[in-house]
Design a protein around this motif. Structure first.
Motif, short mmCIF file in Angstrom:
data_model
loop_
_atom_site.label_atom_id
_atom_site.label_comp_id
_atom_site.label_asym_id
_atom_site.label_seq_id
_atom_site.Cartn_x
_atom_site.Cartn_y
_atom_site.Cartn_z
N PHE A 1 71.80 40.00 60.61
CA PHE A 1 71.74 39.65 58.98
C PHE A 1 72.42 40.58 58.20
O PHE A 1 71.81 41.62 57.83
CB PHE A 1 70.12 39.58 58.74
N PRO A 2 73.53 40.24 58.02
CA PRO A 2 74.25 41.23 57.07
C PRO A 2 73.82 41.30 55.79
O PRO A 2 73.07 40.40 55.53
CB PRO A 2 75.71 40.59 57.11
N GLY A 3 73.65 42.46 55.23
CA GLY A 3 73.17 42.46 53.80
C GLY A 3 71.90 43.22 53.88
O GLY A 3 71.25 43.74 52.83
N THR A 4 71.15 43.08 55.19
CA THR A 4 69.73 43.86 55.36
C THR A 4 70.02 45.44 55.57
O THR A 4 70.82 45.81 56.09
CB THR A 4 69.16 43.29 56.85
N GLN A 5 69.33 46.08 54.71
CA GLN A 5 69.21 47.66 54.74
C GLN A 5 68.51 48.27 55.75
O GLN A 5 67.39 47.81 55.92
CB GLN A 5 69.27 48.27 53.11
N VAL A 6 69.01 49.42 56.20
CA VAL A 6 68.06 50.24 57.06
C VAL A 6 67.52 51.30 56.27
O VAL A 6 68.13 51.78 55.36
CB VAL A 6 69.12 50.82 58.22
N THR A 7 66.26 51.60 56.85
CA THR A 7 65.55 52.79 55.86
C THR A 7 65.19 54.02 57.02
O THR A 7 66.24 54.74 57.42
CB THR A 7 64.51 52.48 54.97
N ILE A 8 64.06 53.69 57.65
CA ILE A 8 63.73 54.70 58.59
C ILE A 8 63.16 54.22 59.85
O ILE A 8 62.62 53.08 59.88
CB ILE A 8 62.58 55.78 58.18
N THR B 1 63.13 38.42 52.20
CA THR B 1 62.20 37.70 52.89
C THR B 1 61.86 37.95 54.18
O THR B 1 62.51 38.78 54.94
CB THR B 1 62.78 36.16 53.25
N PRO B 2 60.28 37.83 54.53
CA PRO B 2 60.08 38.60 56.02
C PRO B 2 60.60 37.76 56.99
O PRO B 2 61.13 36.80 57.04
CB PRO B 2 58.62 38.08 56.00
N PHE B 3 60.69 38.52 58.30
CA PHE B 3 61.33 38.01 59.31
C PHE B 3 60.38 36.89 60.01
O PHE B 3 59.32 37.12 60.15
CB PHE B 3 61.57 38.91 60.55
N THR B 4 60.99 35.75 60.39
CA THR B 4 60.32 34.57 60.99
C THR B 4 60.20 34.57 62.54
O THR B 4 60.95 35.56 62.90
CB THR B 4 60.93 33.18 60.58
N GLY C 1 54.72 44.13 56.44
CA GLY C 1 55.19 44.75 55.29
C GLY C 1 54.81 46.05 55.07
O GLY C 1 53.75 46.39 55.73
N ALA C 2 55.79 46.80 54.41
CA ALA C 2 55.25 48.46 54.26
C ALA C 2 56.13 48.94 53.20
O ALA C 2 57.09 48.30 52.92
CB ALA C 2 56.02 48.99 55.61
N TYR C 3 55.63 49.81 52.40
CA TYR C 3 56.28 50.11 50.99
C TYR C 3 57.23 51.22 51.63
O TYR C 3 57.04 52.24 52.31
CB TYR C 3 55.23 50.79 50.08
N GLU D 1 59.31 49.48 46.28
CA GLU D 1 59.37 48.25 46.87
C GLU D 1 58.96 47.87 48.11
O GLU D 1 58.81 48.83 49.09
CB GLU D 1 60.99 47.61 46.70
N MET D 2 58.60 46.54 48.47
CA MET D 2 58.24 46.18 49.84
C MET D 2 59.18 46.02 50.82
O MET D 2 60.35 45.65 50.69
CB MET D 2 57.51 44.92 49.73
N LEU D 3 59.18 47.00 52.21
CA LEU D 3 60.17 46.37 53.28
C LEU D 3 59.56 45.68 54.19
O LEU D 3 58.28 45.49 54.22
CB LEU D 3 60.33 47.76 53.78
N GLN D 4 60.31 45.30 55.03
CA GLN D 4 59.84 44.45 56.30
C GLN D 4 59.91 45.56 57.69
O GLN D 4 60.93 46.03 57.77
CB GLN D 4 60.89 43.32 56.67
#
Ligand code: TSB
Ligand code: ZN
Length: 644
Positions: free
Chosen positions: A87-94, A110-113, A201-203, A211-214
């Motif tokens: 899923f290019p364009g999805t950013q990583v955080t921690i 969008t959430p992962f299906t 979901g996680a902030y 913002e909400m992250l997945q």
């Protein structure tokens, strides 16, 4: 050739060429294949790390706690790699590790299906099979920021901007790179048994304003059988989860209207709780404890004097100011109140020990993420006691408490538990009062007590109370995670702070010692544990409803009511199902409610003046006169309580 000396954890040392890699040393010494990292002078490092100077080295095997941590964190990287390649364009955080697994938070609209999750797992398998080399590199901070900015990874940029390290370390596998301290597995092929377990979901930074992250959770194990066993246990744990069973059995609820961590005991739960309370209070009375009642609020000054304000403040609710400016706090512990009772009178050595007990309600601020049903709450009632004694009485008192704990656990049906000697962290003078001599003495007393009882124990530095060391009794849940129920704590500190005294034989004023102890623990935690341990099937003596009378038709109700009254008058917790429903339906309901016995009454029982008991598990007993059944019940309780 220039060489360096490596001292191994078994005390042996070897010389190797300067600049050798740790894995070269491993193969030189033919240490076994289960090694996935090492500790170089105590710090975890990759096997590919070069050894540049004399050092100490310890192997980290894949199934040690540290090894599992490396394994799981590497699996988090593998997952992020898979997600970004799909899923290019999805950013990583921690993506930290947690108990038994890991998660990674992604920025994506969008959430992962479920289908996408399946694809991610498949891609992880592919990347693992490709056995990509995992390499570490260092980069000046500014350059790393620039690189992630170009990649469109805004979160990584903000993370790097927030850290002080420079240069920073990065890990690369194939065409994928992440900021990371490491260490990691040498190659992705080491990751052999993993599974994505859930999504949520996680902030960002845990803050609702962000913002909400997945978040994707996963687990990872050294082998496929270990993974399979873990997943089986998770299913078992779900069935026993006290939050689920507590709801189904009508024991307790948590309401947003009242607040998180503030449990509400429903009638059946309150009944169970009062059974626990009466049980322990009766035993304590027989053992010479005196019960008191003290308020749940006190002046903040009391908690300043006790040291709670300095050492336990993070767990305390802020003071409430009154019109006259006096400040009150909700108590996080009951000890200072009992101390004030002790100080109320003059004591002679002849009166000691004094054992003050209370079902003490207290309030602790626990992080919302740490709250869990009844097992970790913010409002709780502890089966508490403080024993004020002479130094020469410490050992006997501590041993007495351990024996009491053993007795209670037997009655509750707990067979597997272990003792933890919780010690201070000698380097931490903030969370533990600074007095090495005091700690050494107190720790020694507890060791002696454990030795007298003759039980094995594990030492746990850093787990003491701020005022003294403890013997904690640990129970494991289905997943093997341990939790403290009972505790015995030795305290030389609070007697000093409050200048407690007794008059000794020689007429001199001396300082008593305090033992803090909780046997049942909090009513909340014990109830959670009892539910899970017994999967809701409480022993007969503890079950909030012990018996349920069901009739075949309404014809037998008169006799059923007689039986009901007789059982009730004899002190049994019994219900009568008067509804005009099918027998099978009523029995099934009693079984779902996990009531130990259904008492079936049909025409033949009315005629013969008997009852036909049916056990929770489905076993039918031959019809018998009610008195015989009552005798049976009594002996069953006696057996459960170890009195038979
Ligand atoms: C034993 N002052 C002592 C007391 O005299 C004391 O409070 N000790 S404690 O802090 O260790 O708490 C006693 C027990 O309460 C713990 O062993 C644990 O079983 C239980 N407990 C602690 N925090 C919570 C919580 N947030 N929710 C439920 N139970 C808790
Ligand atoms: Zn206490």
């Amino acid at each position: 050739m220039e060489s360096v000396r490596v001292t191994l954890s078994d005390g042996k040392s070897v010389e190797i060429r300067r600049g050798s890699r740790i894995y070269e040393l491993a193969s030189l010494l033919s240490v076994d294949g289960g090694i996935i990292a090492a500790k170089l002078n105590g710090s975890p490092v990759d096997l590919s790390r070069a050894i540049d100077e004399d050092c100490s080295l310890e192997w980290v095997s894949i199934d040690s706690p540290e090894g599992l941590d490396v394994l799981r964190h590497s699996t988090a990287h593998l997952m992020a790699h898979a997600v970004q390649s799909l899923f290019p364009g999805t950013q990583v955080t921690i993506g930290p590790t947690i108990q038994d697994g890991f998660y990674y938070d992604f920025k994506r609209e969008t959430p992962f299906t479920p289908e996408e999750i399946a694809k991610i797992e498949q891609r992880m398998e592919d990347l693992a099979r490709a056995n990509l080399k995992v390499t570490r590199e260092e980069m000046p901070k500014a350059q790393a920021i620039e690189m992630f900015r170009r990649m469109g990874e805004d979160y990584k940029v903000s993370i790097i901007e927030g850290i002080t390290e420079d240069p920073v370390s990065l890990y690369r596998q194939g065409d994928w790179i992440d900021l990371c301290r490491g260490p990691h597995v040498p190659s992705t092929g080491k990751l052999k048994a993993f599974k994505i377990t859930s999504v949520a979901g996680a902030y960002w930074r845990g803050d609702e304003k962000n913002e909400m992250l997945q978040r994707i959770y996963g687990t990872s194990w050294p082998t496929k059988p270990a993974l399979k066993e873990y997943l089986r246990l998770v299913e078992e744990a779900k069935k026993r989860d006290h939050r689920k069973l507590g709801q189904e059995l009508g024991l307790f609820m948590i309401s947003d209207a009242i607040g998180p961590g503030l449990p509400i005991w429903l009638p059946k739960g309150a009944l169970l709780r009062s059974i626990l309370e009466r049980y322990i209070v009766d035993i304590e009375r027989s053992l010479g404890y005196q019960h008191v009642n003290t308020p749940q609020l006190a002046r903040v000054d009391l908690y300043k004097r006790s040291g709670h304000w300095d050492h336990f403040k993070d767990n305390m609710y802020p003071p409430m100011a009154f019109e006259n400016k006096e400040e009150l706090v909700l108590r996080p512990m009951n000890c200072p109140h009992h101390i004030i009772i002790y100080k109320h009178e003059l004591h002679s050595y002849r009166n000691l020990p004094i054992r003050l007990a209370e079902l003490g309600t207290m309030y602790r601020y626990e992080r919302s993420g740490a709250l869990s049903g009844l097992s970790r709450v913010r409002a709780m009632t502890l089966n508490d006691a403080h024993i004020f004694c002479l130094p020469e009485q410490i050992q006997a008192e501590a041993v007495g408490v351990i024996r009491l704990i053993q007795r209670v656990y037997r009655d509750f049906g707990f067979k597997e538990y272990w003792y933890r000697l919780s010690l201070r962290n000698p380097k931490d003078k903030i969370n533990f009062v600074d007095n090495d001599a005091m700690w050494d003495t107190a720790e020694e007393y507890l060791r002696q007590a454990l030795a007298e009882v003759g039980v094995p124990y594990k030492e746990a530095p850093g787990e003491a109370a701020y005022y003294g060391p403890k013997i904690d009794v640990q129970l494991n849940d289905v997943l093997g995670h341990s939790e403290t129920l009972s505790t015995v704590q030795l305290d030389f500190y609070l007697p000093e702070r409050f200048e407690l005294e007794y008059v000794d034989k020689d007429g001199q004023y001396k300082r008593p010692v305090m033992i803090h102890r909780g046997v049942i623990s909090t009513m909340e935690r014990m109830t959670a544990f009892l539910i899970e341990h017994h999967a809701g099937n409480f022993p007969l003596w503890l079950a909030p409803v012990q018996l349920k009378i069901v009739t075949v038709t309404e014809q037998q109700l008169d006799y059923a009511r007689e039986v009901f009254t007789e059982l009730k008058d004899a002190g049994w917790r019994v219900e009568l199902d008067e509804r005009n429903e099918k027998l099978g339906y009523k029995i099934r309901e009693a079984q779902l409610a996990k009531i130990p016995y259904a008492i079936v009454i049909g025409d033949s029982e009315v005629q013969a003046q008997t009852v036909a008991p049916r056990r929770r598990g489905g076993e039918n007993l031959a019809p018998m006169p009610l008195n015989d059944f009552i005798e049976r019940l009594k002996s069953e309780v006696a057996q459960e309580r170890g009195e038979a």
